[in-house]
Design an enzyme around this catalytic site. Structure first.
Site, PDB file in Angstrom:
ATOM      1  N   HIS A  18       0.843  -1.209   0.000  1.00 47.16           N
ATOM      2  CA  HIS A  18       0.000   0.000   0.000  1.00 47.16           C
ATOM      3  C   HIS A  18       0.873   1.251   0.000  1.00 47.16           C
ATOM      4  O   HIS A  18       0.628   2.196  -0.751  1.00 47.16           O
ATOM      5  CB  HIS A  18      -0.904   0.042   1.248  1.00 47.16           C
ATOM      6  CG  HIS A  18      -1.945  -1.007   1.308  1.00 47.16           C
ATOM      7  ND1 HIS A  18      -2.118  -1.802   2.427  1.00 47.16           N
ATOM      8  CD2 HIS A  18      -2.884  -1.407   0.428  1.00 47.16           C
ATOM      9  CE1 HIS A  18      -3.124  -2.634   2.223  1.00 47.16           C
ATOM     10  NE2 HIS A  18      -3.605  -2.417   1.008  1.00 47.16           N
ATOM     11  N   LYS A  42     -17.677  -6.407   5.682  1.00 43.44           N
ATOM     12  CA  LYS A  42     -16.434  -6.985   6.196  1.00 43.44           C
ATOM     13  C   LYS A  42     -16.366  -6.821   7.706  1.00 43.44           C
ATOM     14  O   LYS A  42     -16.986  -5.929   8.267  1.00 43.44           O
ATOM     15  CB  LYS A  42     -15.220  -6.303   5.558  1.00 43.44           C
ATOM     16  CG  LYS A  42     -14.968  -6.706   4.122  1.00 43.44           C
ATOM     17  CD  LYS A  42     -13.647  -6.154   3.647  1.00 43.44           C
ATOM     18  CE  LYS A  42     -13.314  -6.644   2.263  1.00 43.44           C
ATOM     19  NZ  LYS A  42     -12.005  -6.152   1.808  1.00 43.44           N
ATOM     20  N   ARG A  91      -1.654  -6.138  -7.820  1.00 38.59           N
ATOM     21  CA  ARG A  91      -0.508  -6.970  -7.488  1.00 38.59           C
ATOM     22  C   ARG A  91      -0.199  -7.929  -8.629  1.00 38.59           C
ATOM     23  O   ARG A  91       0.941  -8.208  -8.923  1.00 38.59           O
ATOM     24  CB  ARG A  91      -0.785  -7.781  -6.223  1.00 38.59           C
ATOM     25  CG  ARG A  91      -0.888  -6.931  -4.979  1.00 38.59           C
ATOM     26  CD  ARG A  91      -1.367  -7.764  -3.849  1.00 38.59           C
ATOM     27  NE  ARG A  91      -2.720  -8.219  -4.191  1.00 38.59           N
ATOM     28  CZ  ARG A  91      -3.646  -8.531  -3.318  1.00 38.59           C
ATOM     29  NH1 ARG A  91      -3.398  -8.497  -2.051  1.00 38.59           N
ATOM     30  NH2 ARG A  91      -4.853  -8.917  -3.701  1.00 38.59           N
ATOM     31  N   SER A 129      -3.234  -7.654   2.907  1.00 38.89           N
ATOM     32  CA  SER A 129      -3.529  -7.527   4.339  1.00 38.89           C
ATOM     33  C   SER A 129      -3.943  -8.866   4.933  1.00 38.89           C
ATOM     34  O   SER A 129      -3.550  -9.218   6.047  1.00 38.89           O
ATOM     35  CB  SER A 129      -4.626  -6.483   4.562  1.00 38.89           C
ATOM     36  OG  SER A 129      -4.182  -5.205   4.191  1.00 38.89           O
TER      37      SER A 129
END
Length: 165
Positions: A18, A42, A91, A129
């Site tokens: 990040h 979430k 990514r 994460s």
């Protein structure tokens, strides 16, 4: 006129991947708002306030970067802050499909706002994460994967939540 971009995410916790995107975006835009998103779907490990505090600590030396929190539609947040660009980090190719769908929906809702995809640096391409939390929960070393101040906070929270294995 200010050239403002928003980099939104849950940042639970912030990773060096990040930070890589934030740092590079700050070289392109006059102002980058790192917007911590409250997603009711979430169950984050850290509260939104904690995630914002951790990010503030991590970006303290970054010029033109500020941290904020929001809930609701990203497009509404972008318009409110007079930004013109959404930053999205990628990514791997596997990230592209879901990010493309989100960018397409945002374009439908707000044709005047652009989405800029930025590939993370190769050394951070495997970071997420969720993988950081998993490694930490098994007692693995996460040094060099997250900003140093994240490590004790993450370990302590995992212990509090009885998620250390």
């Amino acid at each position: 006129m200010s050239n403002i971009a928003v980099y939104a995410g849950s940042f639970d916790p912030v990773t060096n991947g990040h930070l890589d995107i934030i740092k590079r975006a700050s070289r392109i835009f006059d102002k980058v708002i790192v917007a911590v998103f409250h997603n009711p779907n979430k169950n984050p490990l850290f509260t939104m306030e904690e995630r914002m505090e951790i990010l503030e600590e991590a970006i303290i030396d970054y010029e033109g970067v500020e941290v904020d929190g929001f809930e609701g539609l990203l497009i509404d947040y972008i318009r409110k802050h007079k930004a013109k660009v959404i930053i999205r980090g990628l990514r791997a190719v596997s990230d592209f499909e879901s990010e493309f769908q989100m960018a397409s929906m945002n374009k439908k809702l707000a044709p005047e706002i652009e989405t800029l995809f930025m590939m993370t640096s190769t050394e951070n391409a495997y970071l997420s994460s969720s993988s950081i939390k998993e490694v930490a929960s098994f007692g693995g070393c996460i040094e060099g994967l997250v900003p140093d101040p994240v490590i004790p906070k993450l370990i302590n929270r995992l212990r509090e939540e009885d998620k250390m294995i």
